[in-house]
Design a protein around this motif. Structure first.
Motif, mmCIF file in Angstrom:
data_model
loop_
_atom_site.group_PDB
_atom_site.id
_atom_site.type_symbol
_atom_site.label_atom_id
_atom_site.label_comp_id
_atom_site.label_asym_id
_atom_site.label_seq_id
_atom_site.Cartn_x
_atom_site.Cartn_y
_atom_site.Cartn_z
ATOM 1 N N THR A 214 0.847 -1.309 -0.084
ATOM 2 C CA THR A 214 -0.060 -0.093 -0.214
ATOM 3 C C THR A 214 0.971 1.312 0.186
ATOM 4 O OG1 THR A 214 -1.539 -1.141 1.230
ATOM 5 C CG2 THR A 214 -1.795 1.190 1.182
ATOM 6 N N ASN A 218 0.984 3.987 -3.188
ATOM 7 C CA ASN A 218 0.382 5.468 -2.781
ATOM 8 C C ASN A 218 1.670 6.334 -2.704
ATOM 9 O OD1 ASN A 218 -2.244 5.276 -2.047
ATOM 10 N ND2 ASN A 218 -1.749 4.106 -0.496
ATOM 11 N N GLU A 228 -5.651 4.758 4.355
ATOM 12 C CA GLU A 228 -6.169 3.397 3.474
ATOM 13 C C GLU A 228 -6.227 2.381 4.448
ATOM 14 O OE1 GLU A 228 -5.241 0.912 -0.463
ATOM 15 O OE2 GLU A 228 -4.738 3.180 -0.433
#
Length: 272
Positions: A214, A218, A228
């Motif tokens: 993640t 990002n 998130e």
């Protein structure tokens, strides 16, 4: 010991083993001819019992440890090969097989005494051209490992132009993603079985892989990643630190993030 080893296939076609041994003048040294055959096996990825037998004659013991060093010669191939052998001998190293491929001089060495990979590579730098990379291959075991470390050196040098700055010497692991793109199976295995696998060592419920993935997706934003994942940014920071300690690669570093991104992509494809 060599019965039945009359020929074997290489990427350049079939090679007759006996022809190789009998080629050259009567003054040719038998060990030099055996070394040429051994090097041909390594370069062409021939890791069967015939290659093992040839390396055994050259004093590579069963299940031996080995590493490779390679680069473009300083002046002549013969001079660089002689300098490598001399250095390994002076350091008390084990057997050494040298050869040439695509303009590179590559040596396979069995570490012994002071002839560790780092020390040997440092002491042979002067034998190589300063205008091209010098690469230290990974430490591997056995005939298959010997083929892989030689291939790692070759593919790492081929991949070196992708780096903005090339270390001297460089390690084959410095260009793991680029080697994988070139089809180097040893690099793919390292990325999948070591880097990707280390992100999941604590089991399927471990959030490390999801956090690193993640974070990379990002663009390295702690805040976006935390939002998130519904955790505090400090939690993300802690998980990334733990991942760096586990894998040896830091997702906050641009270059190392690329290694992790490649490892995750390959790992997911492998798992699927």
């Amino acid at each position: 010991m060599l019965d039945g080893m009359t020929d074997f296939d290489t990427e350049h076609g079939s090679v007759d083993f006996l022809d190789l041994l009998s080629s050259g003048s009567a003054q040719d040294d038998a060990d030099s001819r055996l070394e040429s055959v051994a090097f041909a096996c390594l370069v062409n990825g021939l890791a069967d019992e015939r290659a093992a037998a040839i390396l055994g004659i050259l004093d590579f013991s069963d299940d031996f440890l080995c590493f490779a060093i390679g680069g473009r010669p300083l002046h002549t191939m013969a001079g660089t090969r002689a300098a490598i052998r001399r250095t390994v001998h002076d350091l008390g190293g084990g057997p050494c097989v040298t050869g040439t491929t695509n303009g590179l001089c590559v040596a396979l060495i069995m570490p012994r005494a002071a002839a560790t990979p780092d020390v040997t590579c440092t002491n042979t730098l002067s034998a190589f051209s300063t205008k091209a990379p010098v690469c230290l291959g990974p430490l591997r075991r056995g005939v298959e490992g010997a083929c892989r470390t030689v291939q790692a050196v070759r593919s790492a040098i081929a991949a070196a132009p992708a780096l903005p700055q090339v270390p001297r010497p460089m390690r084959a692991d410095d260009v793991l993603p680029e080697r994988a793109l070139l089809g180097d199976q040893d690099a793919v295995d390292e990325l999948v079985n070591t880097v990707y696998a280390s992100l999941q060592t604590a089991g399927p419920d471990d959030p490390t892989l999801e956090t690193v993935s993640t974070f990379l997706r990002n663009g390295g934003s702690l805040e976006t990643t935390a939002k998130e994942l519904s955790v505090h940014p400090n939690t993300v920071r802690y998980r990334l630190k733990r991942a760096a300690e586990t894998t040896g690669w830091d997702a906050a570093d641009a270059r190392e993030a690329y290694v992790l991104r490649t490892a995750i992509a390959l790992g997911r494809m492998h798992t699927a």
